[in-house]
Design an enzyme around this catalytic site. Sequence first.
Site, PDB file in Angstrom:
ATOM      1  N   GLU A 156       0.936  -1.315  -0.049  1.00  0.00           N
ATOM      2  CA  GLU A 156      -0.052  -0.145  -0.001  1.00  0.00           C
ATOM      3  C   GLU A 156       0.768   1.362   0.142  1.00  0.00           C
ATOM      4  O   GLU A 156       1.914   1.045   0.655  1.00  0.00           O
ATOM      5  CB  GLU A 156      -1.032  -0.074   1.232  1.00  0.00           C
ATOM      6  CG  GLU A 156      -1.678   1.081   1.578  1.00  0.00           C
ATOM      7  CD  GLU A 156      -2.331   1.055   2.737  1.00  0.00           C
ATOM      8  OE1 GLU A 156      -2.070   0.094   3.745  1.00  0.00           O
ATOM      9  OE2 GLU A 156      -3.669   1.610   2.859  1.00  0.00           O
TER      10      GLU A 156
ATOM     11  N   LYS B  84      -9.584   1.911  -1.690  1.00  0.00           N
ATOM     12  CA  LYS B  84      -9.852   1.184  -0.485  1.00  0.00           C
ATOM     13  C   LYS B  84     -11.131   1.500   0.091  1.00  0.00           C
ATOM     14  O   LYS B  84     -11.468   2.602   0.319  1.00  0.00           O
ATOM     15  CB  LYS B  84      -8.705   1.600   0.373  1.00  0.00           C
ATOM     16  CG  LYS B  84      -8.350   0.897   1.918  1.00  0.00           C
ATOM     17  CD  LYS B  84      -7.176   1.487   2.608  1.00  0.00           C
ATOM     18  CE  LYS B  84      -7.216   0.746   3.784  1.00  0.00           C
ATOM     19  NZ  LYS B  84      -5.931   1.058   4.578  1.00  0.00           N
TER      20      LYS B  84
ATOM     21  N   CYS C 147      -5.017  -3.655   2.839  1.00  0.00           N
ATOM     22  CA  CYS C 147      -4.659  -3.520   4.296  1.00  0.00           C
ATOM     23  C   CYS C 147      -5.761  -3.665   5.158  1.00  0.00           C
ATOM     24  O   CYS C 147      -6.429  -4.829   5.251  1.00  0.00           O
ATOM     25  CB  CYS C 147      -3.896  -2.077   4.481  1.00  0.00           C
ATOM     26  SG  CYS C 147      -3.054  -2.426   5.795  1.00  0.00           S
TER      27      CYS C 147
ATOM     28  N   VAL D 228       0.312  -2.249  10.594  1.00  0.00           N
ATOM     29  CA  VAL D 228       0.714  -1.641  11.973  1.00  0.00           C
ATOM     30  C   VAL D 228       0.275  -2.587  13.114  1.00  0.00           C
ATOM     31  O   VAL D 228       1.173  -2.693  13.947  1.00  0.00           O
ATOM     32  CB  VAL D 228       0.673  -0.223  12.112  1.00  0.00           C
ATOM     33  CG1 VAL D 228       1.504   0.595  11.423  1.00  0.00           C
ATOM     34  CG2 VAL D 228      -0.796  -0.032  12.471  1.00  0.00           C
TER      35      VAL D 228
END
Length: 263
Positions: free
Chosen positions: A38, A109, A142, A169
Amino acid sequence: MRVGYLQFDPVFGEVAHNLDLITARLEQVETDLIVLPELFATGYQFVSQEEVFQLAEPVPDGATTKRLADIAARRGMTIVAGLPERDGGRCFNSAIVVGPKGFIGCYRKTHLFFEETLWFTPGDSGFHVWDIGPAKVGVMICFDWYYPESARTLALQGADIIAHPSNLVLPNCPDSMVTRCLENRVFSVTANRIGSEARGGKDRLTFIGLSEVVSPRGRILHRAPRDIEDLTLVDIDPAEARLKALNDYNDLLRDRRPAFYAD
Ligand SMILES: NC(=O)CCCC(N)=O
């Protein structure tokens, strides 16, 4: 067919540098499909809307799409990669699909994460699957993984492989993709980045690496290290994703009961 990912540490805002890095890596390999992270050419932690507009590009006429289309044509591969897309006064967190014959498509997205909601418009493309020859490839980005509807929608549209550009993350995605593949009988290729960013006085974001290829039976065919650049290619048979029967009595998608499911 051969599929894989390039996991690396982009330098924020250094689009030319990041494009040169991935160009050098992709020139070295033979593959049918490769997935890049991404926002691979810009980095992730934007500090203002104007910075996003400066780094975002039109699709398919922007420089990043043209560069990747050139690589795809020269190397005879399909590339799925994330980038900030500018469309008039709006910016989307998007992923493009380019192949040996040029631009194929763009996904925006659907589920924006954290401060992405400040900079980007929620995607309005919907989920799509593209036939790239040896397989049908669906795209999610993601945080879309957090919503099981994302992978299920792509599976219902006939995806053999889910290409999953990411900037992960939180720790949970890599193990969760095992379930996403198992419950949909699809392959996934998650291309995450490594490194960290702490821009404009914001808290540091550290990306977890762990890019991976997962099989329709939920087997991790390869998982990258946490914090090392990694380009890995895996030979798969996409036909494995078309066998939705679990046994003589159960067929994964045929046996769904949507009348009893909540929207
Ligand atoms: N860039 C992102 O969408 C991060 C999603 C949260 C996570 N799974 O790390």
